[in-house]
Design a protein around this motif. Sequence first.
Motif, PDB file in Angstrom:
ATOM      1  N   ALA A 108       0.817  -1.217   0.000  1.00 28.12           N
ATOM      2  CA  ALA A 108       0.000   0.000   0.000  1.00 28.12           C
ATOM      3  C   ALA A 108       0.850   1.266   0.000  1.00 28.12           C
ATOM      4  CB  ALA A 108      -0.936  -0.003   1.205  1.00 28.12           C
ATOM      5  N   ASP A 109       2.149   1.135  -0.081  1.00 25.40           N
ATOM      6  CA  ASP A 109       3.069   2.261  -0.084  1.00 25.40           C
ATOM      7  C   ASP A 109       2.626   3.304  -1.121  1.00 25.40           C
ATOM      8  OD1 ASP A 109       5.957   3.305   0.527  1.00 25.40           O
ATOM      9  OD2 ASP A 109       5.767   3.289  -1.659  1.00 25.40           O
ATOM     10  N   PRO A 110       2.435   4.560  -0.707  1.00 20.07           N
ATOM     11  CA  PRO A 110       1.931   5.580  -1.631  1.00 20.07           C
ATOM     12  C   PRO A 110       2.815   5.821  -2.855  1.00 20.07           C
ATOM     13  CG  PRO A 110       1.846   6.382   0.637  1.00 20.07           C
ATOM     14  CD  PRO A 110       2.585   5.082   0.662  1.00 20.07           C
ATOM     15  N   GLU A 111       4.121   5.783  -2.682  1.00 21.22           N
ATOM     16  CA  GLU A 111       5.018   5.999  -3.824  1.00 21.22           C
ATOM     17  C   GLU A 111       4.893   4.854  -4.829  1.00 21.22           C
ATOM     18  OE1 GLU A 111       9.677   7.212  -4.660  1.00 21.22           O
ATOM     19  OE2 GLU A 111       9.100   6.468  -2.687  1.00 21.22           O
ATOM     20  N   PHE A 112       4.801   3.643  -4.331  1.00 20.16           N
ATOM     21  CA  PHE A 112       4.619   2.469  -5.181  1.00 20.16           C
ATOM     22  C   PHE A 112       3.301   2.567  -5.947  1.00 20.16           C
ATOM     23  CE2 PHE A 112       2.678  -1.839  -5.331  1.00 20.16           C
ATOM     24  CZ  PHE A 112       3.500  -2.405  -6.302  1.00 20.16           C
ATOM     25  N   ARG A 113       2.236   2.891  -5.236  1.00 19.22           N
ATOM     26  CA  ARG A 113       0.925   2.996  -5.880  1.00 19.22           C
ATOM     27  C   ARG A 113       0.892   4.117  -6.913  1.00 19.22           C
ATOM     28  NH1 ARG A 113      -3.277  -0.158  -3.901  1.00 19.22           N
ATOM     29  NH2 ARG A 113      -2.330  -1.907  -2.809  1.00 19.22           N
ATOM     30  N   ALA A 114       1.591   5.205  -6.644  1.00 17.06           N
ATOM     31  CA  ALA A 114       1.641   6.310  -7.605  1.00 17.06           C
ATOM     32  C   ALA A 114       2.344   5.883  -8.889  1.00 17.06           C
ATOM     33  CB  ALA A 114       2.341   7.518  -6.985  1.00 17.06           C
ATOM     34  N   VAL A 115       3.409   5.092  -8.784  1.00 17.74           N
ATOM     35  CA  VAL A 115       4.116   4.599  -9.967  1.00 17.74           C
ATOM     36  C   VAL A 115       3.210   3.657 -10.757  1.00 17.74           C
ATOM     37  CG1 VAL A 115       6.046   3.154 -10.744  1.00 17.74           C
ATOM     38  CG2 VAL A 115       6.425   4.915  -9.041  1.00 17.74           C
ATOM     39  N   LEU A 116       2.484   2.782 -10.070  1.00 21.82           N
ATOM     40  CA  LEU A 116       1.561   1.885 -10.773  1.00 21.82           C
ATOM     41  C   LEU A 116       0.516   2.682 -11.550  1.00 21.82           C
ATOM     42  CD1 LEU A 116       0.783  -0.977  -8.208  1.00 21.82           C
ATOM     43  CD2 LEU A 116       2.355  -1.044 -10.158  1.00 21.82           C
ATOM     44  N   ARG A 117      -0.108   3.651 -10.887  1.00 19.30           N
ATOM     45  CA  ARG A 117      -1.152   4.456 -11.544  1.00 19.30           C
ATOM     46  C   ARG A 117      -0.576   5.231 -12.726  1.00 19.30           C
ATOM     47  NH1 ARG A 117      -6.071   6.914 -11.025  1.00 19.30           N
ATOM     48  NH2 ARG A 117      -6.552   6.088  -8.973  1.00 19.30           N
ATOM     49  N   ALA A 118       0.567   5.881 -12.534  1.00 20.29           N
ATOM     50  CA  ALA A 118       1.176   6.662 -13.614  1.00 20.29           C
ATOM     51  C   ALA A 118       1.480   5.773 -14.815  1.00 20.29           C
ATOM     52  CB  ALA A 118       2.438   7.360 -13.117  1.00 20.29           C
ATOM     53  N   TYR A 119       2.002   4.572 -14.544  1.00 20.27           N
ATOM     54  CA  TYR A 119       2.263   3.642 -15.641  1.00 20.27           C
ATOM     55  C   TYR A 119       0.977   3.332 -16.401  1.00 20.27           C
ATOM     56  CZ  TYR A 119       2.051  -0.712 -18.039  1.00 20.27           C
ATOM     57  OH  TYR A 119       1.748  -1.642 -18.991  1.00 20.27           O
ATOM     58  N   MET A 120      -0.082   2.957 -15.691  1.00 16.93           N
ATOM     59  CA  MET A 120      -1.293   2.538 -16.381  1.00 16.93           C
ATOM     60  C   MET A 120      -1.933   3.698 -17.131  1.00 16.93           C
ATOM     61  SD  MET A 120      -3.040   0.115 -17.485  1.00 16.93           S
ATOM     62  CE  MET A 120      -2.353  -1.246 -16.560  1.00 16.93           C
ATOM     63  N   GLU A 121      -1.896   4.888 -16.577  1.00 16.04           N
ATOM     64  CA  GLU A 121      -2.418   6.044 -17.308  1.00 16.04           C
ATOM     65  C   GLU A 121      -1.629   6.260 -18.594  1.00 16.04           C
ATOM     66  OE1 GLU A 121      -2.219   9.011 -14.233  1.00 16.04           O
ATOM     67  OE2 GLU A 121      -4.233   8.508 -13.485  1.00 16.04           O
ATOM     68  N   ASP A 122      -0.313   6.120 -18.527  1.00 16.65           N
ATOM     69  CA  ASP A 122       0.545   6.258 -19.702  1.00 16.65           C
ATOM     70  C   ASP A 122       0.269   5.148 -20.713  1.00 16.65           C
ATOM     71  OD1 ASP A 122       3.091   7.615 -20.835  1.00 16.65           O
ATOM     72  OD2 ASP A 122       3.617   5.478 -20.845  1.00 16.65           O
ATOM     73  N   ALA A 123       0.121   3.931 -20.230  1.00 21.07           N
ATOM     74  CA  ALA A 123      -0.127   2.791 -21.118  1.00 21.07           C
ATOM     75  C   ALA A 123      -1.462   2.931 -21.841  1.00 21.07           C
ATOM     76  CB  ALA A 123      -0.086   1.489 -20.317  1.00 21.07           C
ATOM     77  N   VAL A 124      -2.486   3.351 -21.124  1.00 21.20           N
ATOM     78  CA  VAL A 124      -3.798   3.543 -21.739  1.00 21.20           C
ATOM     79  C   VAL A 124      -3.719   4.625 -22.812  1.00 21.20           C
ATOM     80  CG1 VAL A 124      -6.129   4.420 -21.274  1.00 21.20           C
ATOM     81  CG2 VAL A 124      -5.156   2.627 -19.830  1.00 21.20           C
ATOM     82  N   ALA A 125      -3.033   5.721 -22.526  1.00 21.58           N
ATOM     83  CA  ALA A 125      -2.882   6.793 -23.512  1.00 21.58           C
ATOM     84  C   ALA A 125      -2.154   6.280 -24.750  1.00 21.58           C
ATOM     85  CB  ALA A 125      -2.142   7.974 -22.890  1.00 21.58           C
ATOM     86  N   GLU A 126      -1.146   5.448 -24.555  1.00 21.33           N
ATOM     87  CA  GLU A 126      -0.401   4.911 -25.698  1.00 21.33           C
ATOM     88  C   GLU A 126      -1.268   3.978 -26.529  1.00 21.33           C
ATOM     89  OE1 GLU A 126       3.878   2.896 -26.829  1.00 21.33           O
ATOM     90  OE2 GLU A 126       3.155   2.685 -24.768  1.00 21.33           O
ATOM     91  N   VAL A 127      -2.042   3.132 -25.883  1.00 25.70           N
ATOM     92  CA  VAL A 127      -2.935   2.226 -26.620  1.00 25.70           C
ATOM     93  C   VAL A 127      -3.931   3.040 -27.440  1.00 25.70           C
ATOM     94  CG1 VAL A 127      -4.826   0.574 -26.325  1.00 25.70           C
ATOM     95  CG2 VAL A 127      -2.655   0.204 -25.151  1.00 25.70           C
ATOM     96  N   PHE A 128      -4.527   4.053 -26.842  1.00 25.50           N
ATOM     97  CA  PHE A 128      -5.486   4.874 -27.579  1.00 25.50           C
ATOM     98  C   PHE A 128      -4.812   5.652 -28.707  1.00 25.50           C
ATOM     99  CE2 PHE A 128      -8.420   4.959 -23.662  1.00 25.50           C
ATOM    100  CZ  PHE A 128      -9.070   3.805 -24.105  1.00 25.50           C
ATOM    101  N   ALA A 129      -3.543   5.988 -28.551  1.00 26.38           N
ATOM    102  CA  ALA A 129      -2.810   6.673 -29.615  1.00 26.38           C
ATOM    103  C   ALA A 129      -2.625   5.769 -30.827  1.00 26.38           C
ATOM    104  CB  ALA A 129      -1.453   7.153 -29.100  1.00 26.38           C
TER     105      ALA A 129
END
Length: 153
Positions: A108-129
Amino acid sequence: MWHATSMSRPSVFEFAGGADAFRALAEAHHARCLADPVLDHPFSRGVHPEHVQRLADYWGEVFGGPARYRPGHSGMLAVHSGAEPGDGMGERFVACFVAAADDAGLPADPEFRAVLRAYMEDAVAEVFAHGLHRPPAADGLPTPRWDWTGRRA
């Protein structure tokens, strides 16, 4: 939260718990997508019989684990080609991913969770691109690598 010591910082993959943790994340995420009335539609065409393991392998590689996902990044983009951001699909996908991290018992570490979220937001944007009305992704694209600071160049 991780603190600097004489030891080097573990990769995001190691911090999460390794291959078993990413398998649990992939299982939880897949279950959440199937339960979502918008996200389940892409699965109506069927999925590869090893979909969950392939997903775990891909995410593990992204976060510093071994390179096990054989279709590579170009293959991942090809599988998801045609995805369009209608019906809030991207936001729903990210929300399922974030909730799946809880379901999988990841730290549940906040820094870890922030990296996971940032990755998935980036990945979704790339897929839609690489969506429906765009040319396919080039062959041989390197799998993106993420560490504690985000996507590496």
